[in-house]
Design a protein around this motif. Structure first.
Motif, PDB file in Angstrom:
ATOM      1  N   ALA A  54       0.829  -1.209   0.000  1.00  0.00           N
ATOM      2  CA  ALA A  54       0.000   0.000   0.000  1.00  0.00           C
ATOM      3  C   ALA A  54       0.858   1.251   0.000  1.00  0.00           C
ATOM      4  CB  ALA A  54      -0.930   0.004   1.208  1.00  0.00           C
ATOM      5  N   ALA A  55       2.018   1.161   0.620  1.00  0.00           N
ATOM      6  CA  ALA A  55       2.862   2.351   0.727  1.00  0.00           C
ATOM      7  C   ALA A  55       3.385   2.779  -0.632  1.00  0.00           C
ATOM      8  CB  ALA A  55       4.024   2.084   1.678  1.00  0.00           C
ATOM      9  N   ASP A  56       3.783   1.823  -1.464  1.00  0.00           N
ATOM     10  CA  ASP A  56       4.433   2.104  -2.750  1.00  0.00           C
ATOM     11  C   ASP A  56       5.120   3.466  -2.740  1.00  0.00           C
ATOM     12  OD1 ASP A  56       5.429   1.884  -5.269  1.00  0.00           O
ATOM     13  OD2 ASP A  56       3.535   2.269  -6.285  1.00  0.00           O
ATOM     14  N   LEU A  57       6.119   3.567  -1.900  1.00  0.00           N
ATOM     15  CA  LEU A  57       6.811   4.830  -1.725  1.00  0.00           C
ATOM     16  C   LEU A  57       7.737   5.174  -2.886  1.00  0.00           C
ATOM     17  CD1 LEU A  57       7.613   4.455   2.062  1.00  0.00           C
ATOM     18  CD2 LEU A  57       5.741   5.720   1.013  1.00  0.00           C
ATOM     19  N   SER A  58       7.868   4.280  -3.857  1.00  0.00           N
ATOM     20  CA  SER A  58       8.790   4.524  -4.969  1.00  0.00           C
ATOM     21  C   SER A  58       8.419   5.769  -5.764  1.00  0.00           C
ATOM     22  CB  SER A  58       8.838   3.313  -5.893  1.00  0.00           C
ATOM     23  OG  SER A  58       7.565   3.064  -6.446  1.00  0.00           O
ATOM     24  N   GLU A  59       7.138   6.083  -5.834  1.00  0.00           N
ATOM     25  CA  GLU A  59       6.743   7.267  -6.599  1.00  0.00           C
ATOM     26  C   GLU A  59       7.203   8.564  -5.941  1.00  0.00           C
ATOM     27  OE1 GLU A  59       2.384   8.515  -6.212  1.00  0.00           O
ATOM     28  OE2 GLU A  59       2.325   6.429  -5.563  1.00  0.00           O
ATOM     29  N   TYR A  60       7.616   8.487  -4.665  1.00  0.00           N
ATOM     30  CA  TYR A  60       8.072   9.669  -3.950  1.00  0.00           C
ATOM     31  C   TYR A  60       9.589   9.703  -3.814  1.00  0.00           C
ATOM     32  CZ  TYR A  60       3.174   9.378  -2.690  1.00  0.00           C
ATOM     33  OH  TYR A  60       1.816   9.266  -2.748  1.00  0.00           O
ATOM     34  N   GLU A  77       5.615  12.200   4.078  1.00  0.00           N
ATOM     35  CA  GLU A  77       4.163  12.391   4.142  1.00  0.00           C
ATOM     36  C   GLU A  77       3.429  11.104   3.775  1.00  0.00           C
ATOM     37  OE1 GLU A  77       3.465  15.711   1.550  1.00  0.00           O
ATOM     38  OE2 GLU A  77       4.026  17.172   3.086  1.00  0.00           O
ATOM     39  N   ALA A  78       3.899  10.427   2.733  1.00  0.00           N
ATOM     40  CA  ALA A  78       3.273   9.172   2.308  1.00  0.00           C
ATOM     41  C   ALA A  78       3.442   8.106   3.387  1.00  0.00           C
ATOM     42  CB  ALA A  78       3.868   8.695   0.987  1.00  0.00           C
ATOM     43  N   LEU A  79       4.588   8.094   4.022  1.00  0.00           N
ATOM     44  CA  LEU A  79       4.846   7.150   5.103  1.00  0.00           C
ATOM     45  C   LEU A  79       3.862   7.366   6.252  1.00  0.00           C
ATOM     46  CD1 LEU A  79       6.966   4.969   5.939  1.00  0.00           C
ATOM     47  CD2 LEU A  79       8.167   6.818   7.100  1.00  0.00           C
ATOM     48  N   ILE A  80       3.645   8.601   6.626  1.00  0.00           N
ATOM     49  CA  ILE A  80       2.722   8.915   7.720  1.00  0.00           C
ATOM     50  C   ILE A  80       1.294   8.540   7.329  1.00  0.00           C
ATOM     51  CG2 ILE A  80       1.712  10.786   9.087  1.00  0.00           C
ATOM     52  CD1 ILE A  80       4.547  12.136   8.834  1.00  0.00           C
ATOM     53  N   LEU A 109      12.482   0.423   3.922  1.00  0.00           N
ATOM     54  CA  LEU A 109      12.965   1.756   4.276  1.00  0.00           C
ATOM     55  C   LEU A 109      14.312   2.022   3.615  1.00  0.00           C
ATOM     56  CD1 LEU A 109      12.711   4.370   5.980  1.00  0.00           C
ATOM     57  CD2 LEU A 109      13.913   3.146   7.798  1.00  0.00           C
ATOM     58  N   ALA A 110      15.200   1.035   3.646  1.00  0.00           N
ATOM     59  CA  ALA A 110      16.519   1.182   3.020  1.00  0.00           C
ATOM     60  C   ALA A 110      16.386   1.451   1.527  1.00  0.00           C
ATOM     61  CB  ALA A 110      17.352  -0.075   3.266  1.00  0.00           C
ATOM     62  N   ALA A 111      15.490   0.731   0.871  1.00  0.00           N
ATOM     63  CA  ALA A 111      15.287   0.939  -0.568  1.00  0.00           C
ATOM     64  C   ALA A 111      14.778   2.348  -0.845  1.00  0.00           C
ATOM     65  CB  ALA A 111      14.312  -0.099  -1.115  1.00  0.00           C
ATOM     66  N   GLY A 112      13.867   2.823  -0.012  1.00  0.00           N
ATOM     67  CA  GLY A 112      13.361   4.191  -0.175  1.00  0.00           C
ATOM     68  C   GLY A 112      14.441   5.230   0.034  1.00  0.00           C
ATOM     69  N   ARG A 113      15.268   5.032   1.045  1.00  0.00           N
ATOM     70  CA  ARG A 113      16.354   5.972   1.312  1.00  0.00           C
ATOM     71  C   ARG A 113      17.378   5.965   0.179  1.00  0.00           C
ATOM     72  NH1 ARG A 113      19.704   5.428   5.215  1.00  0.00           N
ATOM     73  NH2 ARG A 113      20.033   7.671   5.340  1.00  0.00           N
ATOM     74  N   THR A 114      17.699   4.774  -0.330  1.00  0.00           N
ATOM     75  CA  THR A 114      18.651   4.666  -1.431  1.00  0.00           C
ATOM     76  C   THR A 114      18.106   5.368  -2.671  1.00  0.00           C
ATOM     77  OG1 THR A 114      19.514   2.590  -0.561  1.00  0.00           O
ATOM     78  CG2 THR A 114      19.946   3.046  -2.885  1.00  0.00           C
ATOM     79  N   ALA A 115      16.815   5.193  -2.933  1.00  0.00           N
ATOM     80  CA  ALA A 115      16.192   5.855  -4.083  1.00  0.00           C
ATOM     81  C   ALA A 115      16.218   7.375  -3.941  1.00  0.00           C
ATOM     82  CB  ALA A 115      14.754   5.367  -4.253  1.00  0.00           C
ATOM     83  N   LEU A 116      16.235   7.851  -2.694  1.00  0.00           N
ATOM     84  CA  LEU A 116      16.324   9.298  -2.449  1.00  0.00           C
ATOM     85  C   LEU A 116      17.762   9.804  -2.530  1.00  0.00           C
ATOM     86  CD1 LEU A 116      13.830   9.582   0.530  1.00  0.00           C
ATOM     87  CD2 LEU A 116      13.571  10.672  -1.706  1.00  0.00           C
ATOM     88  N   ALA A 122       7.537  14.583  14.568  1.00  0.00           N
ATOM     89  CA  ALA A 122       8.664  13.714  14.921  1.00  0.00           C
ATOM     90  C   ALA A 122       9.282  13.076  13.681  1.00  0.00           C
ATOM     91  CB  ALA A 122       8.211  12.646  15.913  1.00  0.00           C
ATOM     92  N   VAL A 123       8.460  12.648  12.735  1.00  0.00           N
ATOM     93  CA  VAL A 123       8.988  12.062  11.499  1.00  0.00           C
ATOM     94  C   VAL A 123       9.757  13.122  10.712  1.00  0.00           C
ATOM     95  CG1 VAL A 123       8.352  11.028   9.278  1.00  0.00           C
ATOM     96  CG2 VAL A 123       7.289  10.194  11.381  1.00  0.00           C
ATOM     97  N   GLU A 124       9.248  14.327  10.688  1.00  0.00           N
ATOM     98  CA  GLU A 124       9.948  15.431  10.024  1.00  0.00           C
ATOM     99  C   GLU A 124      11.293  15.686  10.708  1.00  0.00           C
ATOM    100  OE1 GLU A 124      10.948  18.563   7.493  1.00  0.00           O
ATOM    101  OE2 GLU A 124       9.437  17.003   7.286  1.00  0.00           O
TER     102      GLU A 124
END
Length: 195
Positions: free
Chosen positions: A74-80, A89-92, A133-140, A176-178
């Motif tokens: 559901a998160a599919d954070l790759s688009e961000y 924001e998507a994570l929250i 999370l690691a994949a998202g951070r690496t993509a960023l 806190a996430v920010e």
């Protein structure tokens, strides 16, 4: 009040039982998660649980895996991946959108402290989340740092638990996430969400 029993279509029964197990576990805790309670919640015959899972522990492990698939999918954070603020924001939003799943997972984590046979499923849960999370951070564009990835997820996990225990508000969770993002080198930009 029990729901009327129905005959599921092929493949539907297993999915319905997993969803029901998560809802029951989130509302009643794992001690209240019985075959009967799950079957009633799903509106199915409890013999289907034995058919699909065999034992309560296999049902619990399958339900935990199902929740991880749901949240990570559901998160599919790759688009961000190019915008760290949008990523946070998507994570929250993801955390706030499926409380039964989050609460069920916390129930499983606590139960694993008493039951070693559940510990492997919980290790897998955390491993998959840290990897996502690691994949998202690496993509960023962040450097891969396994220790930092684990520490960041531990912070997010703790904040999520605090939110569901009503120790903090959705706004405090966002703040806190920010702050966590800024602390590890993200841009300073307000990522607060309306609850």
């Amino acid at each position: 009040m029990s729901r009327e029993k129905r005959q599921p279509s092929h493949g539907e029964g297993r999915e319905a039982l997993l969803e029901a197990a998560v809802r029951v576990g989130a509302r009643k805790g794992l001690r209240g998660l019985t075959f009967r309670a799950v079957a009633e919640e799903a509106g199915l015959n409890n013999s289907l649980i034995a058919h699909h899972f065999g034992t309560r522990d296999r049902l619990l492990a399958a339900a935990l895996e199902w929740t991880v698939d749901r949240l990570i999918g559901a998160a599919d954070l790759s688009e961000y991946a190019t915008d760290s603020t949008a990523f946070r924001e998507a994570l929250i939003r993801n955390v706030l959108s499926q409380p039964d799943i989050e609460i069920f997972q916390f129930e499983m984590v606590i139960e694993a402290t008493r039951r070693p046979e559940l510990q492997e499923a919980v290790r897998e849960l955390y491993g998959r989340y840290v990897a996502a999370l690691a994949a998202g951070r690496t993509a960023l564009g962040a450097e891969d740092n396994p220790g930092l990835n684990r520490a960041m997820f531990a912070a997010l996990d703790g904040l999520t638990l605090q939110y569901f225990c009503r120790a903090i508000t959705a706004e405090q969770l966002s703040e806190a996430v920010e702050a966590l993002g800024v602390a590890v080198g993200g841009p300073v930009r307000d990522a607060r969400l309306a609850p």
